[in-house]
Design an enzyme around this catalytic site. Structure first.
Site, PDB file in Angstrom:
ATOM      1  N   ASN A 138     145.504  46.210  58.081  1.00  0.00           N
ATOM      2  CA  ASN A 138     146.476  47.110  58.693  1.00  0.00           C
ATOM      3  C   ASN A 138     146.266  47.090  60.203  1.00  0.00           C
ATOM      4  O   ASN A 138     145.178  47.379  60.679  1.00  0.00           O
ATOM      5  CB  ASN A 138     146.278  48.546  58.200  1.00  0.00           C
ATOM      6  CG  ASN A 138     146.660  48.704  56.757  1.00  0.00           C
ATOM      7  OD1 ASN A 138     145.867  48.396  55.881  1.00  0.00           O
ATOM      8  ND2 ASN A 138     147.852  49.171  56.503  1.00  0.00           N
ATOM      9  N   CYS A 184     139.532  60.444  64.671  1.00  0.00           N
ATOM     10  CA  CYS A 184     139.753  59.363  63.710  1.00  0.00           C
ATOM     11  C   CYS A 184     138.849  59.527  62.491  1.00  0.00           C
ATOM     12  O   CYS A 184     137.623  59.613  62.630  1.00  0.00           O
ATOM     13  CB  CYS A 184     139.486  58.015  64.372  1.00  0.00           C
ATOM     14  SG  CYS A 184     139.652  56.624  63.227  1.00  0.00           S
ATOM     15  N   HIS A 213     140.796  48.262  60.470  1.00  0.00           N
ATOM     16  CA  HIS A 213     140.568  48.403  59.034  1.00  0.00           C
ATOM     17  C   HIS A 213     141.598  47.609  58.252  1.00  0.00           C
ATOM     18  O   HIS A 213     142.585  47.124  58.784  1.00  0.00           O
ATOM     19  CB  HIS A 213     140.633  49.871  58.626  1.00  0.00           C
ATOM     20  CG  HIS A 213     142.027  50.450  58.647  1.00  0.00           C
ATOM     21  ND1 HIS A 213     142.722  50.700  59.810  1.00  0.00           N
ATOM     22  CD2 HIS A 213     142.871  50.811  57.636  1.00  0.00           C
ATOM     23  CE1 HIS A 213     143.909  51.216  59.520  1.00  0.00           C
ATOM     24  NE2 HIS A 213     144.038  51.282  58.205  1.00  0.00           N
ATOM     25  N   HIS A 260     141.971  52.634  64.072  1.00  0.00           N
ATOM     26  CA  HIS A 260     140.637  52.056  63.839  1.00  0.00           C
ATOM     27  C   HIS A 260     140.777  50.730  63.084  1.00  0.00           C
ATOM     28  O   HIS A 260     141.567  50.626  62.144  1.00  0.00           O
ATOM     29  CB  HIS A 260     139.797  53.034  63.018  1.00  0.00           C
ATOM     30  CG  HIS A 260     138.344  52.702  62.986  1.00  0.00           C
ATOM     31  ND1 HIS A 260     137.400  53.450  63.654  1.00  0.00           N
ATOM     32  CD2 HIS A 260     137.653  51.713  62.363  1.00  0.00           C
ATOM     33  CE1 HIS A 260     136.206  52.937  63.446  1.00  0.00           C
ATOM     34  NE2 HIS A 260     136.339  51.879  62.660  1.00  0.00           N
ATOM     35  N   HIS A 303     135.544  52.039  67.266  1.00  0.00           N
ATOM     36  CA  HIS A 303     136.941  52.465  67.152  1.00  0.00           C
ATOM     37  C   HIS A 303     137.908  51.553  67.896  1.00  0.00           C
ATOM     38  O   HIS A 303     139.022  51.294  67.425  1.00  0.00           O
ATOM     39  CB  HIS A 303     137.088  53.901  67.669  1.00  0.00           C
ATOM     40  CG  HIS A 303     138.484  54.437  67.586  1.00  0.00           C
ATOM     41  ND1 HIS A 303     139.002  54.999  66.422  1.00  0.00           N
ATOM     42  CD2 HIS A 303     139.486  54.490  68.505  1.00  0.00           C
ATOM     43  CE1 HIS A 303     140.248  55.368  66.637  1.00  0.00           C
ATOM     44  NE2 HIS A 303     140.572  55.072  67.884  1.00  0.00           N
ATOM     45  N   GLN A 350     143.058  47.168  53.801  1.00  0.00           N
ATOM     46  CA  GLN A 350     143.150  47.853  52.515  1.00  0.00           C
ATOM     47  C   GLN A 350     143.039  46.842  51.378  1.00  0.00           C
ATOM     48  O   GLN A 350     143.250  45.639  51.569  1.00  0.00           O
ATOM     49  CB  GLN A 350     144.463  48.618  52.401  1.00  0.00           C
ATOM     50  CG  GLN A 350     144.597  49.764  53.395  1.00  0.00           C
ATOM     51  CD  GLN A 350     145.716  50.715  53.008  1.00  0.00           C
ATOM     52  OE1 GLN A 350     145.753  51.258  51.916  1.00  0.00           O
ATOM     53  NE2 GLN A 350     146.647  50.917  53.934  1.00  0.00           N
TER      54      GLN A 350
END
Length: 222
Positions: free
Chosen positions: A173, A70, A186, A184, A133, A188
């Site tokens: 996301n 990742c 996260h 992972h 993760h 945007q």
């Protein structure tokens, strides 16, 4: 919160948002990376009244790698990722495969007389909520959630001041069902050179509601 700006091997910006004032973020990015791609192209669709981004370089982005590969994990030993540090709280960095950027390519010739186009100016950033993760936003501590929100607020102000940016949109996301390419935890941040169609629709609805009732609705203060 401590804020530290660094540069990745290809020149992209990365910002650490740390919950400790004594955090040291001087680890260099030792990867050999090609230059970032140029900006995409925006083409206007007169049938939908929308600008569509054409970003061919995104076809080569990392797609659902195994956990031990990742790119959003910390860098450990010889395994080098997008984050040079061996641990982090919250990190924001320029997307390696952006739909929008400040790097303008040469404009092509006319596509059709009915298809206006322009460079895909703007910026796309990735927000890593945690170095773990297998975590999720729901599993974050209240302190970490506050750090994520502070980072999003920081970037919204900064990106909103860039020339040509008309809207900054932050989102998470999560899940292959919506097309996520990394598991992972996260999100945007997109800095658009136009107001997106859904936002225009909500603003128009808010105006109509205010004209009809004299008061605001949920979107009246967007």
């Amino acid at each position: 919160m401590k804020r530290t700006e660094v540069r990745l091997a290809d020149g992209r910006e990365l910002i650490y948002f740390d919950e400790r004032d004594d955090a040291v973020r001087d680890q260099p990015d030792r990867r050999e990376l090609p230059p970032p791609p140029p900006a995409s192209q925006l083409r206007y669709d007169p049938l939908t009244d929308e600008w569509v981004a054409i970003a061919v370089h995104r076809q080569t982005r990392t797609f659902l790698p195994p956990a031990d590969e990742c790119p959003l994990d910390p860098s450990v030993g010889d395994r080098r990722t997008e984050i040079p540090a061996s641990d982090y709280d919250v990190v924001v960095f320029e997307n390696r495969f952006p739909s929008l950027s400040s790097r303008v390519a040469d404009a092509p010739g006319e596509i059709t007389p009915f298809t206006p186009f322009r460079p895909g100016l703007g910026r796309c950033e990735v927000v890593c909520f945690t170095s773990e993760h297998n975590a999720s936003f729901a599993s974050l501590s209240p302190t970490r959630v506050r750090t994520v929100i502070d980072a999003l607020a920081d970037r919204t102000v900064a990106l909103g001041e860039l020339p040509g940016v008309e809207q900054v949109f932050c989102f998470e996301n999560r899940g292959v069902e919506i097309g996520v390419t990394l598991h992972h935890p996260h999100g945007q941040i997109y800095a658009y050179p136009f107001v997106t169609p859904r936002t225009r629709t909500m603003l128009a609805a808010a105006r109509r509601h205010a004209e009809r009732t004299g008061g605001g609705n949920l979107y009246a203060y967007v």
